[in-house]
Design an enzyme around this catalytic site. Structure first.
Site, PDB file in Angstrom:
ATOM      1  N   ALA A  55      -2.817   5.294   2.832  1.00  0.00           N
ATOM      2  CA  ALA A  55      -2.840   3.875   3.209  1.00  0.00           C
ATOM      3  C   ALA A  55      -4.025   3.478   4.110  1.00  0.00           C
ATOM      4  O   ALA A  55      -4.768   2.540   3.781  1.00  0.00           O
ATOM      5  CB  ALA A  55      -1.504   3.503   3.843  1.00  0.00           C
ATOM      6  N   ASP A 244       3.263   3.964   3.607  1.00  0.00           N
ATOM      7  CA  ASP A 244       2.407   2.954   2.971  1.00  0.00           C
ATOM      8  C   ASP A 244       2.790   1.546   3.364  1.00  0.00           C
ATOM      9  O   ASP A 244       1.969   0.628   3.296  1.00  0.00           O
ATOM     10  CB  ASP A 244       2.444   3.132   1.449  1.00  0.00           C
ATOM     11  CG  ASP A 244       1.673   4.378   1.082  1.00  0.00           C
ATOM     12  OD1 ASP A 244       2.226   5.487   1.261  1.00  0.00           O
ATOM     13  OD2 ASP A 244       0.501   4.260   0.689  1.00  0.00           O
ATOM     14  N   LYS A 255       5.384   7.972  -0.141  1.00  0.00           N
ATOM     15  CA  LYS A 255       5.265   8.742  -1.381  1.00  0.00           C
ATOM     16  C   LYS A 255       6.623   9.150  -1.945  1.00  0.00           C
ATOM     17  O   LYS A 255       7.517   9.548  -1.197  1.00  0.00           O
ATOM     18  CB  LYS A 255       4.411   9.975  -1.089  1.00  0.00           C
ATOM     19  CG  LYS A 255       4.188  10.908  -2.242  1.00  0.00           C
ATOM     20  CD  LYS A 255       3.654  10.226  -3.489  1.00  0.00           C
ATOM     21  CE  LYS A 255       2.407   9.419  -3.248  1.00  0.00           C
ATOM     22  NZ  LYS A 255       2.024   8.586  -4.419  1.00  0.00           N
TER      23      LYS A 255
HETATM   24  O1  MRU Z   1      -0.509   7.799  -3.616  1.00  0.00           O
HETATM   25  P1  MRU Z   1      -1.113   8.192  -2.315  1.00  0.00           P
HETATM   26  O2  MRU Z   1      -1.652   9.580  -2.324  1.00  0.00           O
HETATM   27  O3  MRU Z   1      -2.133   7.184  -1.835  1.00  0.00           O
HETATM   28  O4  MRU Z   1       0.102   8.136  -1.325  1.00  0.00           O
HETATM   29  C1  MRU Z   1      -0.139   8.360   0.018  1.00  0.00           C
HETATM   30  C2  MRU Z   1       1.074   8.477   0.820  1.00  0.00           C
HETATM   31  O5  MRU Z   1       2.159   8.253   0.390  1.00  0.00           O
HETATM   32  C3  MRU Z   1       0.876   8.823   2.243  1.00  0.00           C
HETATM   33  O6  MRU Z   1       1.987   9.481   2.739  1.00  0.00           O
HETATM   34  C4  MRU Z   1       0.670   7.557   3.040  1.00  0.00           C
HETATM   35  O7  MRU Z   1      -0.334   6.753   2.524  1.00  0.00           O
HETATM   36  C5  MRU Z   1       0.456   7.900   4.430  1.00  0.00           C
HETATM   37  S1  MRU Z   1      -1.154   7.609   4.968  1.00  0.00           S
HETATM   38  C6  MRU Z   1      -1.492   8.335   6.468  1.00  0.00           C
END
Ligand code: MRU
Length: 361
Positions: A55, A244, A255
């Protein structure tokens, strides 16, 4: 290349070449490759395909992307400039739907344009540059502050379980959920980390393990379905995840697989901590039900990462990239402005309304 992952930024702006510079995360852990992106289509695709992901990193990349587009806009008239700015903003905003940091960063950039409608276009471009650099620059301090707060919740030698990648590769430096581990390391503290592999795109196996191993952190990779087993054995003292989007009621979207980890943690009495910059908190989403969940292509589940296809042709596949963990399962939300605990509809609001740094310990 720097000695380890903490030696370079995940997202950078190359001003000389008018480019966004990222580490291509789809190539990790096998190869560390940097991409220098100048075209909007390439920046959009990089976000969409997770070459840059996480994110906070997506927000920084989008801010840089829209700035580079504005820089290349050849017009002196404000209304034309604004129309072109909005076009590229909407184009980048369409790259991924769930991480609110993307929209937060793009809205911040747009405000620079609309708040300066009386200025000439060259001045607005200068201000956009400053805003993109400010968004990127703040990320480091924000992640460090989250790391300090999170570190106050654990002790030397603790076992930490994490899901997906909320480390440096998901931000500019430090990351969110892995920040306490990195800051602890600077102070001689050692943690044992259990990294969920994070199907289907393996951010845990490929990215979290890559980061932690580069720093010599004791890391054990587990399949997502093994989290219950390690918690049952008492190996985990706390779960730390990034996110996110946090809704106003404290529901947390992260996620896919995160909510399962939270349910297991509750069952075994393990605290479940969510590390989130305030840019990830979306007070306009009342609850998790308001958060758009990205669905991704079936081949990520059936074929990607396998030497040969691992499911029959034609099988139905459901591939949501995120899930919602209900606020009742979240022990605390750790932000750069302090630690919010239930009731979140009250404490999250206070995080935004108070002028100083509120800490709810
Ligand atoms: O699909 P992604 O790899 O962008 O998903 C990312 C996540 O779910 C992370 O846990 C989240 O963005 C945390 S960022 C510090």
């Amino acid at each position: 290349m720097a000695d380890n992952i903490l030696g370079f930024d995940t997202v950078a702006i190359d001003e000389e070449n008018r480019a966004l510079v990222i580490i291509d995360q789809t190539k990790l852990p096998g190869r560390v490759e940097f991409l220098s992106l100048t075209k909007q289509e390439d920046i959009h695709r990089a976000i969409r395909s997770l070459q840059v992901r996480g994110a906070p990193a997506i927000g920084v990349a989008a801010a840089a992307g829209v700035y580079l587009a504005a820089l290349g806009t050849d017009c002196a008239d404000y209304d034309t400039f604004l129309a072109k700015f909005r076009e590229s903003k909407e184009y980048l905003a369409a790259s991924r739907p769930t991480a609110v940091n993307l929209f937060w960063a793009l809205d911040r950039m747009e405000r620079v344009v609309t708040d300066n409608s009386g200025a000439d276009v060259a001045e607005i471009k200068r201000l956009l540059r400053l805003e993109a650099l400010a968004i990127r620059g703040a990320d480091r301090a924000v992640c460090r502050a989250i790391g300090e707060y999170a570190l106050s919740l654990i002790r030397d030698g603790d076992g930490i379980l994490t899901h997906c990648n909320a480390g440096q590769l998901a931000a500019v430096r430090y990351g969110t959920a892995l920040a306490p581990i990195y800051i602890g390391l600077e102070r001689g503290l050692r943690f044992r980390v259990y990294a969920d592999e994070t199907r289907p795109l393996l951010q845990g196996a490929r990215l979290t393990c890559f980061e932690l191993a580069a720093l010599g952190v004791e890391t054990t990779l587990i399949c997502d379905g093994m989290a219950s087993s390690v918690m049952q054995k008492g190996l985990v003292d706390a779960v730390f995840v990034g996110c996110d989007r946090v809704a106003a009621n404290g529901d947390v979207c992260n996620k896919i697989g995160t909510s399962g980890a939270a349910i297991i943690a509750r069952h075994y009495g393990v605290p479940f901590y969510v590390c989130a910059p305030t840019s990830t908190i979306d007070m306009s989403s009342g609850s998790g039900a308001d958060i758009p969940i990205e669905e991704r292509p079936p081949d990520e589940v059936t074929e990607m990462w396998y030497r040969e296809r691992m499911a029959p042709e034609g099988i139905g596949v459901y591939n949501p990239a995120f899930d919602v963990t209900e606020n009742g399962l979240v022990t605390a939300v750790i932000t750069e402005r302090g630690i919010a605990r239930p009731p979140y509809s009250d404490t999250l609001r206070r995080i935004f309304s108070d002028s100083g740094a509120p800490v709810f310990l």
